[in-house]
Design an enzyme around this catalytic site. Structure first.
Site, PDB file in Angstrom:
ATOM      1  CG  HIS A   1    -111.004 -47.278 -14.426  1.00  0.00           C
ATOM      2  ND1 HIS A   1    -112.294 -47.751 -14.509  1.00  0.00           N
ATOM      3  CD2 HIS A   1    -111.118 -45.935 -14.521  1.00  0.00           C
ATOM      4  CE1 HIS A   1    -113.142 -46.742 -14.639  1.00  0.00           C
ATOM      5  NE2 HIS A   1    -112.436 -45.616 -14.649  1.00  0.00           N
TER       6      HIS A   1
ATOM      7  CG  HIS B   1    -110.214 -41.085 -16.275  1.00  0.00           C
ATOM      8  ND1 HIS B   1    -110.898 -41.166 -17.469  1.00  0.00           N
ATOM      9  CD2 HIS B   1    -110.843 -41.938 -15.410  1.00  0.00           C
ATOM     10  CE1 HIS B   1    -111.911 -42.018 -17.334  1.00  0.00           C
ATOM     11  NE2 HIS B   1    -111.899 -42.507 -16.097  1.00  0.00           N
TER      12      HIS B   1
ATOM     13  CG  HIS C   1    -115.912 -45.284 -17.973  1.00  0.00           C
ATOM     14  ND1 HIS C   1    -114.735 -45.403 -18.647  1.00  0.00           N
ATOM     15  CD2 HIS C   1    -115.615 -44.637 -16.812  1.00  0.00           C
ATOM     16  CE1 HIS C   1    -113.760 -44.846 -17.936  1.00  0.00           C
ATOM     17  NE2 HIS C   1    -114.256 -44.367 -16.825  1.00  0.00           N
TER      18      HIS C   1
ATOM     19  CD  GLU D   1    -118.712 -43.786 -13.052  1.00  0.00           C
ATOM     20  OE1 GLU D   1    -118.751 -43.486 -14.256  1.00  0.00           O
ATOM     21  OE2 GLU D   1    -117.983 -43.186 -12.229  1.00  0.00           O
TER      22      GLU D   1
ATOM     23  CG  ASP E   1    -112.607 -43.299 -11.964  1.00  0.00           C
ATOM     24  OD1 ASP E   1    -112.283 -43.197 -13.155  1.00  0.00           O
ATOM     25  OD2 ASP E   1    -113.780 -43.164 -11.571  1.00  0.00           O
ATOM     26  CG  ASP E   2    -111.150 -39.377 -12.358  1.00  0.00           C
ATOM     27  OD1 ASP E   2    -110.563 -39.044 -13.390  1.00  0.00           O
ATOM     28  OD2 ASP E   2    -112.227 -40.011 -12.358  1.00  0.00           O
TER      29      ASP E   2
HETATM   30  N1  ADE Z   1    -114.027 -39.304 -16.690  1.00  0.00           N
HETATM   31  C1  ADE Z   1    -113.172 -39.238 -15.656  1.00  0.00           C
HETATM   32  N2  ADE Z   1    -113.600 -39.985 -14.635  1.00  0.00           N
HETATM   33  C2  ADE Z   1    -114.758 -40.561 -15.045  1.00  0.00           C
HETATM   34  C3  ADE Z   1    -115.680 -41.458 -14.452  1.00  0.00           C
HETATM   35  N3  ADE Z   1    -115.527 -41.927 -13.208  1.00  0.00           N
HETATM   36  N4  ADE Z   1    -116.765 -41.827 -15.161  1.00  0.00           N
HETATM   37  C4  ADE Z   1    -116.949 -41.362 -16.402  1.00  0.00           C
HETATM   38  N5  ADE Z   1    -116.108 -40.529 -17.002  1.00  0.00           N
HETATM   39  C5  ADE Z   1    -115.026 -40.130 -16.334  1.00  0.00           C
HETATM   40 ZN    ZN Z   2    -113.199 -43.721 -15.108  1.00  0.00          ZN
END
Ligand code: ADE
Ligand code: ZN
Length: 342
Positions: free
Chosen positions: A13, A15, A193, A196, A274-275
């Site tokens: 996971h 991006h 997703h 969340e 994630d990011d």
């Molecule tokens: N796009 C990038 N990060 C995300 C996240 N945590 N939740 C939903 N969309 C995303």
């Molecule tokens: Zn994500």
């Protein structure tokens, strides 16, 4: 105490656009002669103070808007893979958001060519394997998602699955039932997703309507005991992102994160970044900081690493190879905890 950063692991996971570090944003913006509305790297980084998912997404889409050429996508992907390899990531399944690029006039193939070239080079140079997961932006229409799927059908090398990301609340999985049906008919695996920021019902829809192989995040499943029981029984992997959940205020503090309770409940949880450019840590740091905050045992850290390979879309033979390596590191199968035997 195990060095969790050094454990062999898969990242499931992440991006690719969320790995765009401020230094590289400035470098690429300059190269493309695009003005960044921040005076410096430090000023940009200090703007990363999010109140919820949408407040992050606004900054995330602005950041990626400087990406224009194959070389830009190559550099972005190569930088992530170098960083992941340093955390002993052996295999990555990487999300990308084509609509966030094609809507700005960047052709689908420019995005995929640049990313794929970097994946190929990293495989040779770093020994890290990778596949792609094409995400549909759920706050866009289902018709737009179907158009992206058509593009992917003409250019599908390395794309193993489709997923669903962006603003969750108000955009339930049911909105994309037909798109996912078509994607499955064309041979793609599916993930989404769910849970969340959105309610447990969205996780149930993702399972029942989108037939997903994994749930991304899924932490809000803990509000529904019968859903937890179903996820445990059906061994549905959850790609959990602890530092993301803190930064986006899904949980107040890392000490309050449900990761340990998820493992205790017998869920197939994995840890991911994630990011990472926006949330203060790559996957290794998600492991080590979660371990410290939640007092995770060495056996639990081993379970998380094992789950990452179990939940991956790797071929069985390769997957088994990594699982054996982990068993040897941890003193053989006798120490494998119950929740790891997927
Ligand atoms: N796009 C990038 N990060 C995300 C996240 N945590 N939740 C939903 N969309 C995303
Ligand atoms: Zn994500």
């Amino acid at each position: 105490m195990l060095d969790a950063r050094a454990l062999p692991k898969a990242e499931l996971h992440v991006h690719i656009e969320g790995t765009f570090e401020p230094e590289l944003i400035f470098e690429i913006a300059e190269r493309n002669r695009i003005a960044v509305p921040y005076a410096s790297v430090e000023a940009l980084r200090s703007a990363y103070d999010f109140t919820d998912l949408q407040s992050f997404l606004n900054v995330y889409y602005a950041g990626m808007s400087v990406l224009r050429t194959e070389r830009d996508y190559y550099d972005l992907t190569a930088a992530y893979l170098r960083r992941a390899a340093a955390d002993n990531v052996r295999h990555a399944e990487i999300f990308f958001d084509p609509q966030a690029h094609t809507a700005r006039g960047v052709p689908f193939a420019v995005v995929t060519n640049g990313i794929r070239e970097a994946l190929g080079d990293a495989e040779h140079e770093l020994g890290i394997s990778a596949q792609l997961i094409l995400c549909f932006l759920r706050d866009q229409s289902a018709a737009s998602a179907m158009q992206v799927l058509e593009a992917a059908l003409r250019d599908r090398e390395r794309i193993v699955a489709v997923g669903l990301d962006s603003g969750e609340v108000g955009n339930p999985p049911s909105k994309f039932e037909r798109v996912f049906e078509r994607a499955r008919a064309e041979g793609f695996l599916t993930v989404a997703h769910a849970g969340e920021e959105g309610p447990p019902e969205y996780i149930i829809e993702a399972l029942d309507l989108l037939k997903v192989s994994r749930i991304d995040h899924g932490v809000r499943c803990m509000e529904d005991a019968s859903l937890v029981e179903r996820l445990r029984r059906e061994r549905v992997p959850l790609t959990v992102c602890p530092l993301s959940n803190v930064r986006l205020k899904v949980v107040r503090r890392l000490e309050d994160h449900p990761l340990k309770r998820m493992l205790d409940a017998g869920l197939v949880a994995t840890v991911n970044s994630d990011d990472p450019a926006y949330f203060g840590g790559y996957v290794g740091e998600n492991y080590t900081r979660s371990a410290a905050a939640l007092s995770l045992t060495d056996a639990e850290l081993g379970t998380l690493a094992r789950n990452s390979f179990q939940a991956s879309f790797l071929d069985t033979v390769v997957r088994e190879h990594y699982l054996e390596e982990l068993n040897e590191l941890q003193g053989g199968p006798a120490t494998v905890s119950r929740s790891s035997t997927v």
